[in-house]
Write a protein that holds these residues in place. Sequence first.
Motif, PDB file in Angstrom:
ATOM      1  N   LEU A 171       0.767  -1.151  -0.032  1.00  0.00           N
ATOM      2  CA  LEU A 171      -0.008   0.094  -0.151  1.00  0.00           C
ATOM      3  C   LEU A 171       0.906   1.270   0.004  1.00  0.00           C
ATOM      4  O   LEU A 171       1.719   1.181   0.623  1.00  0.00           O
ATOM      5  CB  LEU A 171      -1.007   0.019   1.194  1.00  0.00           C
ATOM      6  CG  LEU A 171      -1.730  -1.140   1.492  1.00  0.00           C
ATOM      7  CD1 LEU A 171      -2.708  -1.193   2.642  1.00  0.00           C
ATOM      8  CD2 LEU A 171      -2.754  -1.385   0.174  1.00  0.00           C
ATOM      9  N   PRO A 172       0.515   2.148  -0.734  1.00  0.00           N
ATOM     10  CA  PRO A 172       1.120   3.382  -0.628  1.00  0.00           C
ATOM     11  C   PRO A 172       1.182   4.162   0.918  1.00  0.00           C
ATOM     12  O   PRO A 172       0.502   3.869   1.767  1.00  0.00           O
ATOM     13  CB  PRO A 172       0.289   4.506  -1.466  1.00  0.00           C
ATOM     14  CG  PRO A 172      -0.661   3.674  -2.431  1.00  0.00           C
ATOM     15  CD  PRO A 172      -0.908   2.393  -1.284  1.00  0.00           C
ATOM     16  N   ASP A 173       2.329   5.178   1.061  1.00  0.00           N
ATOM     17  CA  ASP A 173       2.381   5.895   2.123  1.00  0.00           C
ATOM     18  C   ASP A 173       1.044   6.687   2.351  1.00  0.00           C
ATOM     19  O   ASP A 173       0.345   6.969   1.735  1.00  0.00           O
ATOM     20  CB  ASP A 173       3.529   6.930   2.138  1.00  0.00           C
ATOM     21  CG  ASP A 173       4.803   6.077   2.392  1.00  0.00           C
ATOM     22  OD1 ASP A 173       4.929   5.013   2.765  1.00  0.00           O
ATOM     23  OD2 ASP A 173       5.746   6.711   1.798  1.00  0.00           O
ATOM     24  N   LEU A 174       0.592   6.832   3.641  1.00  0.00           N
ATOM     25  CA  LEU A 174      -0.529   7.493   3.998  1.00  0.00           C
ATOM     26  C   LEU A 174      -0.218   9.075   3.474  1.00  0.00           C
ATOM     27  O   LEU A 174       0.466   9.606   3.848  1.00  0.00           O
ATOM     28  CB  LEU A 174      -0.776   7.446   5.547  1.00  0.00           C
ATOM     29  CG  LEU A 174      -1.065   5.895   6.235  1.00  0.00           C
ATOM     30  CD1 LEU A 174      -1.078   6.011   7.623  1.00  0.00           C
ATOM     31  CD2 LEU A 174      -2.203   5.274   5.622  1.00  0.00           C
ATOM     32  N   ASP A 175      -1.507   9.671   3.345  1.00  0.00           N
ATOM     33  CA  ASP A 175      -1.598  11.030   3.113  1.00  0.00           C
ATOM     34  C   ASP A 175      -1.567  11.741   4.332  1.00  0.00           C
ATOM     35  O   ASP A 175      -2.001  11.089   5.251  1.00  0.00           O
ATOM     36  CB  ASP A 175      -2.606  11.363   2.134  1.00  0.00           C
ATOM     37  CG  ASP A 175      -4.118  10.846   2.384  1.00  0.00           C
ATOM     38  OD1 ASP A 175      -4.377  11.336   3.662  1.00  0.00           O
ATOM     39  OD2 ASP A 175      -4.934  10.410   1.886  1.00  0.00           O
ATOM     40  N   PRO A 176      -1.624  13.143   4.254  1.00  0.00           N
ATOM     41  CA  PRO A 176      -1.488  13.631   5.671  1.00  0.00           C
ATOM     42  C   PRO A 176      -2.636  13.547   6.515  1.00  0.00           C
ATOM     43  O   PRO A 176      -2.732  13.404   7.773  1.00  0.00           O
ATOM     44  CB  PRO A 176      -1.214  15.099   5.235  1.00  0.00           C
ATOM     45  CG  PRO A 176      -0.374  15.138   3.895  1.00  0.00           C
ATOM     46  CD  PRO A 176      -1.043  13.971   3.269  1.00  0.00           C
ATOM     47  N   GLU A 177      -3.769  13.689   5.714  1.00  0.00           N
ATOM     48  CA  GLU A 177      -5.067  13.481   6.671  1.00  0.00           C
ATOM     49  C   GLU A 177      -5.328  11.970   7.240  1.00  0.00           C
ATOM     50  O   GLU A 177      -5.534  11.812   8.287  1.00  0.00           O
ATOM     51  CB  GLU A 177      -6.142  13.768   5.926  1.00  0.00           C
ATOM     52  CG  GLU A 177      -7.426  13.644   6.451  1.00  0.00           C
ATOM     53  CD  GLU A 177      -8.787  13.854   5.376  1.00  0.00           C
ATOM     54  OE1 GLU A 177      -9.992  13.793   5.938  1.00  0.00           O
ATOM     55  OE2 GLU A 177      -8.535  14.350   4.474  1.00  0.00           O
ATOM     56  N   ALA A 178      -5.030  11.050   6.365  1.00  0.00           N
ATOM     57  CA  ALA A 178      -5.015   9.599   7.067  1.00  0.00           C
ATOM     58  C   ALA A 178      -3.750   9.586   8.009  1.00  0.00           C
ATOM     59  O   ALA A 178      -4.105   8.737   9.124  1.00  0.00           O
ATOM     60  CB  ALA A 178      -4.844   8.686   5.813  1.00  0.00           C
ATOM     61  N   SER A 179      -2.672   9.955   7.740  1.00  0.00           N
ATOM     62  CA  SER A 179      -1.642   9.905   8.803  1.00  0.00           C
ATOM     63  C   SER A 179      -2.027  10.325  10.081  1.00  0.00           C
ATOM     64  O   SER A 179      -1.818   9.797  11.194  1.00  0.00           O
ATOM     65  CB  SER A 179      -0.428  10.406   8.355  1.00  0.00           C
ATOM     66  OG  SER A 179       0.563  10.216   9.264  1.00  0.00           O
ATOM     67  N   LEU A 180      -2.505  11.608  10.210  1.00  0.00           N
ATOM     68  CA  LEU A 180      -3.109  12.117  11.286  1.00  0.00           C
ATOM     69  C   LEU A 180      -4.313  11.435  11.915  1.00  0.00           C
ATOM     70  O   LEU A 180      -4.257  11.204  13.245  1.00  0.00           O
ATOM     71  CB  LEU A 180      -3.477  13.605  11.063  1.00  0.00           C
ATOM     72  CG  LEU A 180      -3.850  14.567  12.346  1.00  0.00           C
ATOM     73  CD1 LEU A 180      -2.582  14.721  13.221  1.00  0.00           C
ATOM     74  CD2 LEU A 180      -4.471  15.873  11.885  1.00  0.00           C
ATOM     75  N   GLU A 181      -5.034  10.729  11.283  1.00  0.00           N
ATOM     76  CA  GLU A 181      -6.151  10.023  11.849  1.00  0.00           C
ATOM     77  C   GLU A 181      -5.564   8.623  12.511  1.00  0.00           C
ATOM     78  O   GLU A 181      -6.058   8.142  13.386  1.00  0.00           O
ATOM     79  CB  GLU A 181      -7.068   9.532  10.482  1.00  0.00           C
ATOM     80  CG  GLU A 181      -8.529   9.115  11.048  1.00  0.00           C
ATOM     81  CD  GLU A 181      -9.518   8.930  10.121  1.00  0.00           C
ATOM     82  OE1 GLU A 181      -9.432   8.014   9.295  1.00  0.00           O
ATOM     83  OE2 GLU A 181     -10.325   9.941  10.071  1.00  0.00           O
ATOM     84  N   LYS A 183       5.073   0.160  -6.229  1.00  0.00           N
ATOM     85  CA  LYS A 183       5.480   1.299  -7.590  1.00  0.00           C
ATOM     86  C   LYS A 183       4.214   1.222  -8.308  1.00  0.00           C
ATOM     87  O   LYS A 183       3.562   1.953  -8.720  1.00  0.00           O
ATOM     88  CB  LYS A 183       6.852   1.256  -8.043  1.00  0.00           C
ATOM     89  CG  LYS A 183       7.005   2.214  -9.044  1.00  0.00           C
ATOM     90  CD  LYS A 183       8.212   2.065  -9.782  1.00  0.00           C
ATOM     91  CE  LYS A 183       8.487   3.410 -10.900  1.00  0.00           C
ATOM     92  NZ  LYS A 183       9.868   3.181 -11.526  1.00  0.00           N
ATOM     93  N   ARG A 184       3.890  -0.159  -8.691  1.00  0.00           N
ATOM     94  CA  ARG A 184       2.885  -0.455  -9.656  1.00  0.00           C
ATOM     95  C   ARG A 184       1.485  -0.034  -8.890  1.00  0.00           C
ATOM     96  O   ARG A 184       0.653   0.433  -9.835  1.00  0.00           O
ATOM     97  CB  ARG A 184       2.910  -2.018 -10.085  1.00  0.00           C
ATOM     98  CG  ARG A 184       4.003  -2.614 -10.980  1.00  0.00           C
ATOM     99  CD  ARG A 184       3.702  -4.045 -11.361  1.00  0.00           C
ATOM    100  NE  ARG A 184       2.426  -3.991 -12.129  1.00  0.00           N
ATOM    101  CZ  ARG A 184       1.849  -5.181 -12.162  1.00  0.00           C
ATOM    102  NH1 ARG A 184       2.081  -6.493 -11.524  1.00  0.00           N
ATOM    103  NH2 ARG A 184       0.730  -5.166 -12.907  1.00  0.00           N
ATOM    104  N   VAL A 185       1.260  -0.461  -7.742  1.00  0.00           N
ATOM    105  CA  VAL A 185       0.069  -0.037  -7.030  1.00  0.00           C
ATOM    106  C   VAL A 185       0.091   1.437  -6.966  1.00  0.00           C
ATOM    107  O   VAL A 185      -1.274   2.118  -7.351  1.00  0.00           O
ATOM    108  CB  VAL A 185       0.373  -0.899  -5.760  1.00  0.00           C
ATOM    109  CG1 VAL A 185      -0.961  -0.152  -4.833  1.00  0.00           C
ATOM    110  CG2 VAL A 185       0.056  -2.425  -5.575  1.00  0.00           C
TER     111      VAL A 185
END
Length: 511
Positions: free
Chosen positions: A239-249, A417-419
């Motif tokens: 899975l990709p790294d979390l975006d800022p909003e998801a990271s905070l959650e 990377k493909r994901v």
Amino acid sequence: MGLARTHAVALVGLTGALVEVEADISGQLPGIILIGLPDAALSEATERVRAAAKNSGCPLTRNKLTINLSPASLPKHGSGFDLAIALACLGADQVVSPASVGRVVHIGELALDGRLRPTPGMLPAVIAASRLGHETVMVPAGNVEEASLVPGVRVIGVASLRDAAIWHGADLEPVQVDPIPAPDDAAAETSEPDLADIVGNDDAILALQIAAAGGHHVFMVGPPGAGKTMLAARLPGLLPDLDPEASLEVSSMRSLSGRGVGHTLITRPPLEAPHHTATAAAMVGGGSGQIRPGAAARASHGVLFLDEAPEFASAVLDALRQPLESGVISIHRANGVAHFPARFQLVMAANPCPCGQYGAADLDCTCPPSSRRRYLARISGPLLDRIDIQLKVQRITAAQLRMATETPRQVSAVARKRVVEARSAAAERLSGTPWTLNSAVPGPWLRGSQARLGGAATATLDRALERGGITMRGYDRVLRVAWSIADLEGVARPGIEQVGQALYLRKGMTS
């Protein structure tokens, strides 16, 4: 005689509400009265505060103290109000400046010797204080790194009540104390396992990449030793790294669970794997007093893995049906409702029968057909209908093992990377809509003019629906998986091949 007030934060789920803590000194008889709907742990704060203040060199007044937590109708839980209560009492007695105390939000639990213990839920509490317009927060020294993750807030870390009182103007000499450290489980975590560890099972590895690309749920059935647990453990690494909003959650959920966050936000998707003896409250959250998040909430933006899924109680599994559809867990109690995020990918693994050998090439199954049917029937049809990818996983043979050692194996970095590229293609196609993942797109949109596929592409799928092989929900889920396969392969629209592969992944266990 005096009155002072300060502020603290009450958490209900991940939502924080500002609580005004008022302390009033009146009368000559000694005593402390705490009002404002406190729970049992908070009601004991009066004894903790009295002992901590005495041992810090700033004992409370001997006159009657009345402490009010406002709004009185809001339930208050836990021991995180100790610091606010203590400083409000000292402010009412003019030991510290009432004006200074009133400008700061105080969060922290007191030990009897006056030191401050790190408090679970510090990150969502500071976020709530900032959202409600407060710019200065005083926290235990062990929580400073976590509280400082919230931008735009001045964080004051203190190791003891004495240090807090001195900061607010008390005429006391500083005394050096060792702060109580906060737990930091994040620092102890190892790196994510790699796909390169998997030998064979190429179909299952491809299915995991499709699941990661579209955010789909997965059910794997196979004998013991087939690699189901190894496969599930490697899905978060795709899975990709979390975006800022998801990271905070995710970081807030970790903080609320008392597991510590550390000096940076969590950037990788979490993996939760509860034991099959878990209760419904352990799975989705609950509690008779303070409502705590369960494994499903802690897995939000990551993976919830249920190994030996038929061994879970049916009520526990069925409790996941509503969160799988809505992405939110709502826990209702007589004194309030707590909401937790639940946007996770569900991965279930199961043996094909009680003995585990049904379908294995090397051993014979000893289970009668009725026993096999009853075993997998423990997972309800409505729950299985919500699983996009259902596949069989077989044990690897000696010939496959020799072949696998001679050929290069796929690594998680390349697959991720493909994901990421597939998710970017989906996000670009879905721009202007509320969705970014194929798994979140509703059926009417998929079947509408915006994304409708040609009759030739869906002919096999249409026949399966007409014959009762899949439900209407299953029809839409096959279309979602087909779009994820197309994104992963870099084609503009799913064709006959992609829809057929998606249908096979949907019906793989019965084909």
